[in-house]
Write a protein that holds these residues in place. Structure first.
Motif, short mmCIF file in Angstrom:
data_model
loop_
_atom_site.label_atom_id
_atom_site.label_comp_id
_atom_site.label_asym_id
_atom_site.label_seq_id
_atom_site.Cartn_x
_atom_site.Cartn_y
_atom_site.Cartn_z
N ARG A 36 0.89 -1.35 -0.15
CA ARG A 36 -0.09 0.11 -0.13
C ARG A 36 0.98 1.29 -0.16
NH1 ARG A 36 -4.99 -1.22 4.14
NH2 ARG A 36 -6.05 -2.68 2.91
N SER A 37 2.02 1.19 0.74
CA SER A 37 2.92 2.60 0.65
C SER A 37 3.31 2.71 -0.75
CB SER A 37 3.80 2.24 1.85
OG SER A 37 4.66 1.12 1.47
N GLY A 38 3.86 1.81 -1.41
CA GLY A 38 4.46 2.06 -2.69
C GLY A 38 3.32 2.45 -3.53
N GLN A 39 1.91 1.95 -3.43
CA GLN A 39 0.86 2.21 -4.37
C GLN A 39 0.51 3.77 -4.14
OE1 GLN A 39 -1.87 -0.69 -3.65
NE2 GLN A 39 -0.61 -2.44 -4.42
N HIS A 40 0.47 4.18 -2.65
CA HIS A 40 0.10 5.38 -2.40
C HIS A 40 1.19 6.31 -2.87
CE1 HIS A 40 -1.95 8.42 -0.38
NE2 HIS A 40 -1.19 8.87 0.23
N PHE A 41 2.66 6.00 -2.88
CA PHE A 41 3.56 6.91 -3.28
C PHE A 41 3.30 7.30 -4.74
CE2 PHE A 41 7.72 8.21 -5.08
CZ PHE A 41 8.34 8.78 -4.20
N LYS A 42 3.13 6.14 -5.68
CA LYS A 42 3.19 6.08 -7.05
C LYS A 42 2.03 7.19 -7.33
CE LYS A 42 2.36 3.11 -10.98
NZ LYS A 42 2.04 1.94 -11.35
N LYS A 43 0.92 7.03 -6.79
CA LYS A 43 -0.45 7.88 -7.00
C LYS A 43 -0.24 9.15 -6.78
CE LYS A 43 -5.36 8.41 -6.02
NZ LYS A 43 -5.20 9.92 -6.73
N VAL A 44 0.57 9.37 -5.50
CA VAL A 44 0.55 11.04 -5.29
C VAL A 44 1.81 11.35 -6.20
CG1 VAL A 44 1.55 12.33 -3.51
CG2 VAL A 44 0.00 10.70 -2.84
N PHE A 45 2.63 10.84 -6.55
CA PHE A 45 3.68 11.24 -7.29
C PHE A 45 3.36 11.60 -8.67
CE2 PHE A 45 7.13 10.35 -10.53
CZ PHE A 45 8.20 10.91 -10.02
N ASN A 46 2.54 10.46 -9.22
CA ASN A 46 1.84 10.90 -10.56
C ASN A 46 1.03 11.86 -10.63
OD1 ASN A 46 3.42 8.86 -11.81
ND2 ASN A 46 2.02 7.24 -11.54
N ASP A 47 0.06 12.05 -9.61
CA ASP A 47 -0.98 12.96 -9.58
C ASP A 47 -0.02 14.48 -9.47
OD1 ASP A 47 -2.85 11.29 -9.60
OD2 ASP A 47 -3.36 11.41 -7.53
N HIS A 48 0.90 14.48 -8.64
CA HIS A 48 1.55 15.77 -8.50
C HIS A 48 2.25 16.28 -9.50
CE1 HIS A 48 2.94 18.97 -5.76
NE2 HIS A 48 3.95 18.82 -6.29
N ARG A 49 2.98 15.11 -10.12
CA ARG A 49 3.92 15.43 -11.67
C ARG A 49 3.01 15.95 -12.64
NH1 ARG A 49 8.07 11.49 -13.61
NH2 ARG A 49 9.54 13.05 -12.57
N ALA A 50 1.85 15.49 -12.68
CA ALA A 50 0.65 15.79 -13.53
C ALA A 50 0.39 17.31 -13.69
CB ALA A 50 -0.46 14.95 -13.77
N ALA A 51 0.07 17.75 -12.11
CA ALA A 51 -0.38 18.91 -11.74
C ALA A 51 0.73 20.02 -12.11
CB ALA A 51 -0.76 19.00 -10.29
N LEU A 52 2.07 19.43 -11.92
CA LEU A 52 3.05 20.45 -12.21
C LEU A 52 3.48 20.49 -13.60
CD1 LEU A 52 5.93 19.07 -9.82
CD2 LEU A 52 4.72 21.14 -9.75
N LEU A 53 2.85 19.67 -14.31
CA LEU A 53 3.33 19.71 -16.00
C LEU A 53 1.89 20.75 -16.47
CD1 LEU A 53 4.33 16.12 -16.97
CD2 LEU A 53 5.86 18.25 -16.99
#
Length: 65
Positions: A36-53
């Motif tokens: 779960r920790s890795g899955q949550h990291f991945k989701k937050v990472f991808n969502d934040h990167r998309a928002a930055l882009l």
């Protein structure tokens, strides 16, 4: 192997910092992706990167391409 319990706040902070630094997901995530920790990291990472882009063109000075 037992892993220490990590708070969601810490995972989210690490994921956002990694996305802002431009790191790849594989480089940045120290959590197992099948947990779960890795899955949550991945989701937050991808969502934040998309928002930055999505924001980046708005942050460029006028006339910049």
């Amino acid at each position: 192997m037992d892993f220490p319990i990590v708070s969601l706040d810490k995972i989210e902070r690490e994921a956002k910092e990694a996305a802002e630094a431009g790191h790849s997901l594989n480089f940045a995530c120290s959590y197992p992706f099948d947990e779960r920790s890795g899955q949550h990291f991945k989701k937050v990472f991808n969502d934040h990167r998309a928002a930055l882009l999505a924001r980046s063109p708005q942050q460029q000075p006028e006339g910049a391409q």
